[in-house]
Design a protein around this motif. Structure first.
Motif, PDB file in Angstrom:
ATOM      1  N   UNK A  69       0.748  -1.098  -0.076  1.00 21.98           N
ATOM      2  CA  UNK A  69       0.034  -0.133   0.031  1.00 21.98           C
ATOM      3  C   UNK A  69       0.961   1.315   0.061  1.00 21.98           C
ATOM      4  N   UNK A  70       0.556   2.223  -0.894  1.00 20.53           N
ATOM      5  CA  UNK A  70       1.412   3.383  -0.916  1.00 20.53           C
ATOM      6  C   UNK A  70       0.899   4.162   0.392  1.00 20.53           C
ATOM      7  N   UNK A  71       1.803   4.687   1.093  1.00 20.80           N
ATOM      8  CA  UNK A  71       1.712   5.268   2.334  1.00 20.80           C
ATOM      9  C   UNK A  71       2.812   6.475   2.296  1.00 20.80           C
ATOM     10  N   UNK A  72       2.640   7.420   3.405  1.00 19.31           N
ATOM     11  CA  UNK A  72       3.240   8.591   3.769  1.00 19.31           C
ATOM     12  C   UNK A  72       3.949   8.324   4.920  1.00 19.31           C
ATOM     13  N   UNK A  73       5.083   8.871   5.291  1.00 17.71           N
ATOM     14  CA  UNK A  73       5.982   8.648   6.541  1.00 17.71           C
ATOM     15  C   UNK A  73       5.135   9.639   7.391  1.00 17.71           C
ATOM     16  N   UNK A  74       5.142   9.109   8.692  1.00 20.27           N
ATOM     17  CA  UNK A  74       4.238   9.593   9.839  1.00 20.27           C
ATOM     18  C   UNK A  74       5.148  10.798  10.360  1.00 20.27           C
ATOM     19  N   UNK A  75       6.480  10.749  10.157  1.00 24.42           N
ATOM     20  CA  UNK A  75       7.491  11.756  10.794  1.00 24.42           C
ATOM     21  C   UNK A  75       7.167  13.246  10.168  1.00 24.42           C
ATOM     22  N   UNK A  76       6.808  14.162  11.100  1.00 26.37           N
ATOM     23  CA  UNK A  76       6.514  15.387  10.890  1.00 26.37           C
ATOM     24  C   UNK A  76       7.694  16.142   9.965  1.00 26.37           C
ATOM     25  N   UNK A  77       8.806  15.634  10.014  1.00 27.09           N
ATOM     26  CA  UNK A  77       9.889  16.232   9.238  1.00 27.09           C
ATOM     27  C   UNK A  77      10.275  15.456   7.875  1.00 27.09           C
ATOM     28  N   UNK A  78       9.698  14.662   7.667  1.00 26.77           N
ATOM     29  CA  UNK A  78       9.721  13.578   6.461  1.00 26.77           C
ATOM     30  C   UNK A  78       8.553  13.871   5.296  1.00 26.77           C
ATOM     31  N   UNK A  79       8.882  13.903   4.273  1.00 29.30           N
ATOM     32  CA  UNK A  79       7.795  13.863   3.227  1.00 29.30           C
ATOM     33  C   UNK A  79       7.960  12.698   2.318  1.00 29.30           C
ATOM     34  N   UNK A  80       8.464  11.761   2.764  1.00 28.22           N
ATOM     35  CA  UNK A  80       8.584  10.476   2.018  1.00 28.22           C
ATOM     36  C   UNK A  80       7.423   9.530   1.516  1.00 28.22           C
ATOM     37  N   UNK A  81       7.200   9.076   0.608  1.00 25.23           N
ATOM     38  CA  UNK A  81       6.206   8.057   0.410  1.00 25.23           C
ATOM     39  C   UNK A  81       6.874   6.780   0.176  1.00 25.23           C
ATOM     40  N   UNK A  82       6.235   5.721   0.814  1.00 27.83           N
ATOM     41  CA  UNK A  82       6.901   4.351   0.734  1.00 27.83           C
ATOM     42  C   UNK A  82       5.701   3.287   0.294  1.00 27.83           C
ATOM     43  N   UNK A  83       6.341   1.946   0.030  1.00 31.74           N
ATOM     44  CA  UNK A  83       4.998   1.024  -0.274  1.00 31.74           C
ATOM     45  C   UNK A  83       5.180   0.321   1.113  1.00 31.74           C
ATOM     46  N   UNK A  84       4.083   0.076   1.747  1.00 32.84           N
ATOM     47  CA  UNK A  84       3.864  -0.687   3.215  1.00 32.84           C
ATOM     48  C   UNK A  84       3.604  -2.181   2.793  1.00 32.84           C
ATOM     49  N   UNK A  85       4.647  -2.909   2.885  1.00 29.18           N
ATOM     50  CA  UNK A  85       4.395  -4.492   2.311  1.00 29.18           C
ATOM     51  C   UNK A  85       4.153  -5.068   3.605  1.00 29.18           C
ATOM     52  N   UNK A  86       4.086  -4.472   4.863  1.00 29.84           N
ATOM     53  CA  UNK A  86       4.024  -5.402   6.177  1.00 29.84           C
ATOM     54  C   UNK A  86       2.627  -5.957   6.074  1.00 29.84           C
ATOM     55  N   UNK A  87       2.383  -7.137   6.848  1.00 26.89           N
ATOM     56  CA  UNK A  87       1.075  -7.918   6.597  1.00 26.89           C
ATOM     57  C   UNK A  87       0.047  -7.313   7.082  1.00 26.89           C
ATOM     58  N   UNK A  88       0.148  -6.554   8.144  1.00 31.64           N
ATOM     59  CA  UNK A  88      -0.998  -5.507   8.665  1.00 31.64           C
ATOM     60  C   UNK A  88      -1.207  -4.317   7.996  1.00 31.64           C
TER      61      UNK A  88
END
Length: 118
Positions: A69-88
């Motif tokens: 799932x395409x997700x956004x980093x939860x850090x307020x100082x980061x604007x990175x998007x990443x693929x969340x491939x975790x099971x949950x």
């Protein structure tokens, strides 16, 4: 990409630009002897070819054709998007070693300073 990660659809103008760049590129995927994919760009239009590769990847991401799932980093100082491939599908940070560690350390320090004040 940002809009897709938040669940919103990109505007029609952005879709048009992505499609135009994808169609203009003449890059070709090739395999190296080590079985790695590389892109061969045509010499007269390297920029258009590179944009075509980027646009094709963007189309895969926006269309949901990548694992995770395409997700956004939860850090307020980061604007990175990443693929969340975790099971949950509950991963919060782009990288646990940087953003996740900083956030956990900040939370720990806030708790330590809060307990000393009482």
């Amino acid at each position: 990409m940002w809009l897709s990660a938040t669940g919103d659809s990109p505007p029609a103008s952005a879709i048009r630009i992505i499609n135009d760049c994808s169609a203009a590129g003449r890059a070709a995927a090739a395999l190296t002897p080590d079985l790695e994919r590389v892109w061969r760009l045509s010499s007269p239009s390297r920029v258009e070819d590179a944009l075509g590769v980027i646009a094709a990847d963007a189309i895969d991401v926006i269309a949901g054709e990548r694992d995770g799932r395409l997700a956004l980093c939860a850090s307020p100082t980061c604007r990175a998007a990443f693929f969340d491939t975790s099971q949950s599908h509950s991963r919060k940070w782009c990288d646990m070693g940087t953003c996740g560690n900083r956030q956990k350390k900040a939370r720990f320090n806030a708790k330590q300073h809060g307990s000393r004040a009482t």
